[in-house]
Scaffold this active site. Structure first.
Site, PDB file in Angstrom:
ATOM      1  N   ILE A  12       0.803  -1.228   0.000  1.00 46.52           N
ATOM      2  CA  ILE A  12       0.000   0.000   0.000  1.00 46.52           C
ATOM      3  C   ILE A  12       0.833   1.274   0.000  1.00 46.52           C
ATOM      4  O   ILE A  12       0.282   2.363  -0.011  1.00 46.52           O
ATOM      5  CB  ILE A  12      -1.006   0.023   1.169  1.00 46.52           C
ATOM      6  CG1 ILE A  12      -0.296   0.038   2.518  1.00 46.52           C
ATOM      7  CG2 ILE A  12      -1.994  -1.100   1.056  1.00 46.52           C
ATOM      8  CD1 ILE A  12      -1.219   0.328   3.685  1.00 46.52           C
ATOM      9  N   LEU A  14       3.299   4.351   1.313  1.00 47.94           N
ATOM     10  CA  LEU A  14       3.303   5.132   2.553  1.00 47.94           C
ATOM     11  C   LEU A  14       1.943   5.803   2.735  1.00 47.94           C
ATOM     12  O   LEU A  14       1.795   7.012   2.592  1.00 47.94           O
ATOM     13  CB  LEU A  14       4.419   6.190   2.520  1.00 47.94           C
ATOM     14  CG  LEU A  14       5.816   5.708   2.829  1.00 47.94           C
ATOM     15  CD1 LEU A  14       6.808   6.863   2.822  1.00 47.94           C
ATOM     16  CD2 LEU A  14       5.884   4.997   4.174  1.00 47.94           C
ATOM     17  N   HIS A  15       0.946   5.010   3.031  1.00 40.72           N
ATOM     18  CA  HIS A  15      -0.404   5.499   3.250  1.00 40.72           C
ATOM     19  C   HIS A  15      -0.883   5.000   4.599  1.00 40.72           C
ATOM     20  O   HIS A  15      -0.502   3.923   5.051  1.00 40.72           O
ATOM     21  CB  HIS A  15      -1.347   5.004   2.151  1.00 40.72           C
ATOM     22  CG  HIS A  15      -0.915   5.443   0.789  1.00 40.72           C
ATOM     23  ND1 HIS A  15      -1.089   6.727   0.338  1.00 40.72           N
ATOM     24  CD2 HIS A  15      -0.275   4.791  -0.205  1.00 40.72           C
ATOM     25  CE1 HIS A  15      -0.595   6.839  -0.883  1.00 40.72           C
ATOM     26  NE2 HIS A  15      -0.085   5.666  -1.238  1.00 40.72           N
ATOM     27  N   ALA A  16      -1.725   5.777   5.259  1.00 41.95           N
ATOM     28  CA  ALA A  16      -2.366   5.421   6.526  1.00 41.95           C
ATOM     29  C   ALA A  16      -1.372   4.906   7.575  1.00 41.95           C
ATOM     30  O   ALA A  16      -0.510   5.649   8.025  1.00 41.95           O
ATOM     31  CB  ALA A  16      -3.503   4.442   6.284  1.00 41.95           C
ATOM     32  N   PRO A  18       1.294   2.790   7.572  1.00 45.11           N
ATOM     33  CA  PRO A  18       2.735   2.905   7.308  1.00 45.11           C
ATOM     34  C   PRO A  18       3.238   4.350   7.385  1.00 45.11           C
ATOM     35  O   PRO A  18       4.327   4.604   7.891  1.00 45.11           O
ATOM     36  CB  PRO A  18       2.886   2.343   5.888  1.00 45.11           C
ATOM     37  CG  PRO A  18       1.722   1.429   5.726  1.00 45.11           C
ATOM     38  CD  PRO A  18       0.605   2.070   6.493  1.00 45.11           C
TER      39      PRO A  18
END
Length: 88
Positions: A12, A14-16, A18
């Site tokens: 995914i 670098l979203h949410a 992470p």
């Protein structure tokens, strides 16, 4: 000043979660920490900045660290990206 290019390996990017882990880790250090993707450079201690970069799986970012604890900061952030952000 230390610069290091790393490839985002988790699915995914670098979203949410992470991104939050990355920012939380960056905030442990006194040094100024920036993340560069393409022509954009942002403060790595800003969740909004990291999210705005829109870093996806397989993309390369450059981590730039400048300060008294730069060696430890770059090592921990590189380890985080290479190992701890991987999908379980």
């Amino acid at each position: 000043m230390i610069k290091k290019e790393v490839v985002i390996k988790n699915k995914i990017g670098l979203h949410a979660r992470p991104a939050a882990l990355f920012v939380q880790t960056a905030n442990k250090f006194i040094s100024e920490i920036m993340v560069k993707k393409g022509n954009s450079t942002i403060n790595a201690k800003s969740i909004m900045g990291i999210m705005a970069l829109g870093v996806s799986h397989g993309e390369t970012i450059e981590i730039i660290v400048d300060g008294p604890d730069e060696e430890n900061a770059i090592q921990e952030l590189e380890y985080l990206v290479d190992n701890k952000l991987l999908d379980k």
